[in-house]
Design a protein around this motif. Structure first.
Motif, mmCIF file in Angstrom:
data_model
loop_
_atom_site.group_PDB
_atom_site.id
_atom_site.type_symbol
_atom_site.label_atom_id
_atom_site.label_comp_id
_atom_site.label_asym_id
_atom_site.label_seq_id
_atom_site.Cartn_x
_atom_site.Cartn_y
_atom_site.Cartn_z
ATOM 1 N N VAL A 144 0.884 -1.443 0.047
ATOM 2 C CA VAL A 144 -0.076 -0.008 -0.144
ATOM 3 C C VAL A 144 0.960 1.285 0.030
ATOM 4 N N ARG A 145 1.948 1.003 0.922
ATOM 5 C CA ARG A 145 2.804 2.394 0.957
ATOM 6 C C ARG A 145 3.510 2.620 -0.383
ATOM 7 N N ARG A 146 3.724 1.433 -1.220
ATOM 8 C CA ARG A 146 4.267 1.819 -2.415
ATOM 9 C C ARG A 146 3.523 2.057 -3.609
ATOM 10 N N THR A 165 -0.910 10.471 -14.823
ATOM 11 C CA THR A 165 0.332 10.070 -13.692
ATOM 12 C C THR A 165 -0.132 10.117 -12.457
ATOM 13 N N CYS A 166 -1.566 9.507 -12.281
ATOM 14 C CA CYS A 166 -1.940 9.268 -10.933
ATOM 15 C C CYS A 166 -1.221 8.227 -9.890
ATOM 16 N N VAL A 167 -0.872 8.886 -8.919
ATOM 17 C CA VAL A 167 -0.103 8.059 -8.032
ATOM 18 C C VAL A 167 -0.766 7.366 -6.973
ATOM 19 N N ASP A 168 -2.274 7.728 -6.823
ATOM 20 C CA ASP A 168 -3.083 6.763 -5.837
ATOM 21 C C ASP A 168 -3.432 5.690 -6.586
ATOM 22 N N GLY A 169 -2.973 4.717 -6.284
ATOM 23 C CA GLY A 169 -3.177 3.438 -7.161
ATOM 24 C C GLY A 169 -4.555 2.629 -7.146
ATOM 25 N N PHE A 170 -5.554 3.502 -7.300
ATOM 26 C CA PHE A 170 -6.817 2.745 -7.321
ATOM 27 C C PHE A 170 -7.124 2.273 -8.584
ATOM 28 N N SER A 171 -7.982 1.486 -9.123
ATOM 29 C CA SER A 171 -7.753 0.794 -10.535
ATOM 30 C C SER A 171 -8.078 1.926 -11.684
ATOM 31 N N GLU A 172 -8.948 2.716 -11.186
ATOM 32 C CA GLU A 172 -9.127 3.975 -12.342
ATOM 33 C C GLU A 172 -7.748 4.930 -12.484
ATOM 34 N N GLY A 173 -7.116 4.882 -11.617
ATOM 35 C CA GLY A 173 -6.017 5.628 -11.832
ATOM 36 C C GLY A 173 -4.894 5.165 -12.840
ATOM 37 N N TYR A 174 -5.132 4.079 -13.384
ATOM 38 C CA TYR A 174 -4.222 3.251 -14.430
ATOM 39 C C TYR A 174 -5.100 3.237 -15.603
ATOM 40 N N TYR A 175 -6.103 4.212 -15.858
ATOM 41 C CA TYR A 175 -7.136 4.336 -16.892
ATOM 42 C C TYR A 175 -6.213 4.315 -18.277
ATOM 43 N N ASP A 186 -5.298 -2.174 -3.996
ATOM 44 C CA ASP A 186 -6.548 -1.795 -4.051
ATOM 45 C C ASP A 186 -7.408 -2.449 -3.387
ATOM 46 N N PRO A 187 -8.137 -2.291 -2.387
ATOM 47 C CA PRO A 187 -9.005 -2.923 -1.569
ATOM 48 C C PRO A 187 -10.230 -3.710 -2.460
ATOM 49 N N ALA A 188 -10.595 -2.904 -3.659
ATOM 50 C CA ALA A 188 -11.468 -3.541 -4.497
ATOM 51 C C ALA A 188 -11.423 -4.860 -5.055
ATOM 52 N N TRP A 189 -10.163 -5.204 -5.280
ATOM 53 C CA TRP A 189 -9.877 -6.624 -5.692
ATOM 54 C C TRP A 189 -10.014 -7.636 -4.567
ATOM 55 N N ARG A 190 -9.897 -6.952 -3.453
ATOM 56 C CA ARG A 190 -10.078 -7.917 -2.328
ATOM 57 C C ARG A 190 -11.477 -8.457 -1.913
ATOM 58 N N LEU A 191 -12.555 -7.643 -2.490
ATOM 59 C CA LEU A 191 -13.968 -7.708 -2.240
ATOM 60 C C LEU A 191 -14.463 -9.110 -3.024
ATOM 61 N N VAL A 192 -13.681 -9.576 -3.849
ATOM 62 C CA VAL A 192 -14.122 -10.791 -4.728
ATOM 63 C C VAL A 192 -13.221 -11.991 -4.223
ATOM 64 N N ASP A 193 -13.614 -13.370 -4.605
ATOM 65 C CA ASP A 193 -12.704 -14.388 -4.187
ATOM 66 C C ASP A 193 -11.843 -14.412 -5.225
ATOM 67 N N ASP A 194 -10.724 -15.369 -5.077
ATOM 68 C CA ASP A 194 -9.604 -15.361 -5.763
ATOM 69 C C ASP A 194 -9.907 -15.987 -7.103
#
Length: 216
Positions: free
Chosen positions: A11-13, A140-150, A165-173
Motif C-alpha cells: 500500500v505504501r508503495r 500520472t495518478c499516484v494513488d493506485g486505485f484501478s481507475e488511476g491506471y486508466y 487496491d481494496p476493490a480486488w479483495r472484495l471478490v474471491d481469488d
C-alpha cells in the motif's frame, strides 16, 4: 493474499496522495485549520498545512470534517460535529460502472460499487448548498486505485498493484484471477487497444472521482 505486513508495504508503495486531489481538497477546506478525516482507505488527503485531528478524539472539535473515499458503512457510523464544515472526496458509483475495467472485471467493479454511497447521499451530508465538482484523474495518478491506471492497463496485471487496491479483495481469488486473465488476453490480442487505446493519449480522465463542498 499478502500477509498484513506485506500488504502494508504494498500500500505504501502503490498508494500515495494524488497531488491534484490534495490541491482540490485544500481549496474546498478554505480557512479551516483543524481537520478530522474520516477515511476507510489507505491514503490521507489532509493537506500538509492543516492540523489533523484524530478521528477517535471525540473530545476535540475540528473546523472541518473530510470524508476520504467513504463507504456506505463509514457513512452509517458517521457522527458529524455541529457546525463543522464537511468536504467529501469520493467515487461516483454510476461513473465507476461506465469505466473500461467493467468490460473485463465486472464482478470486481460491481462489488466495489456496492460499497459506495451515491452522490446524492453524500450531498445530503454536506448540506443544501452542496456543490459537486468532478476531479479529472491524471495520466500520472499516484494513488493506485484501478481507475488511476486508466491509460496504463498493464499495471493491473501486477498482483502487487491489485493487492494495494481494496476493490480486488472484495471478490474471491477465482473471480479475481478470471478477471485478470480476461484483461491479459485482451491486451495480448490487441482488443483492449482497439476498444480503449485512445485513453493512452489522454492526459486526464473524466472519471468517477468527485469533490463535494458547501457553497456559501
Amino acid at each position: 493474499m499478502p500477509a498484513d505486513g506485506d500488504l502494508a508495504a504494498l500500500v505504501r508503495r502503490h498508494r500515495r496522495p494524488e497531488p491534484s486531489f490534495v490541491r482540490a481538497v485544500a481549496k474546498a477546506l478554505g480557512d479551516a485549520h483543524t481537520v478530522r478525516e474520516v477515511s476507510p482507505g489507505p491514503v490521507s488527503y489532509v493537506p500538509a498545512d492543516r492540523e489533523l485531528v484524530a478521528d477517535g478524539d471525540a473530545d476535540r472539535g475540528a473546523d472541518a470534517t473530510l470524508l476520504t473515499f467513504p463507504t456506505v458503512d463509514a457513512l452509517a457510523a458517521l457522527a458529524l460535529s455541529a457546525g463543522s464544515r464537511v468536504v467529501v472526496l469520493a467515487r461516483d458509483p454510476d461513473r465507476l460502472r461506465a469505466g473500461w475495467l467493467a468490460a473485463y472485471a465486472s464482478e470486481v467493479v460491481t462489488a466495489e460499487v456496492r460499497t459506495l454511497p451515491t452522490v446524492d447521499a453524500l450531498a445530503s451530508l454536506v448540506g443544501p448548498s452542496a456543490e459537486v465538482v468532478r476531479l479529472p484523474v491524471p495520466f500520472t495518478c499516484v494513488d493506485g486505485f484501478s481507475e488511476g491506471y486508466y491509460a496504463r492497463p498493464e499495471r493491473l496485471l501486477d498482483a502487487d498493484v491489485r493487492a494495494a487496491d481494496p476493490a480486488w479483495r472484495l471478490v474471491d481469488d477465482l473471480t479475481a484471477r478470471r478477471s485478470v486473465a480476461a484483461l491479459r488476453t485482451a491486451l495480448a490480442s490487441g482488443e483492449w487497444d482497439a476498444r480503449f487505446g485512445a485513453l493512452r493519449r489522454q492526459p486526464v480522465l473524466d472519471g468517477s472521482v468527485v469533490l463535494l463542498r458547501s457553497v456559501p
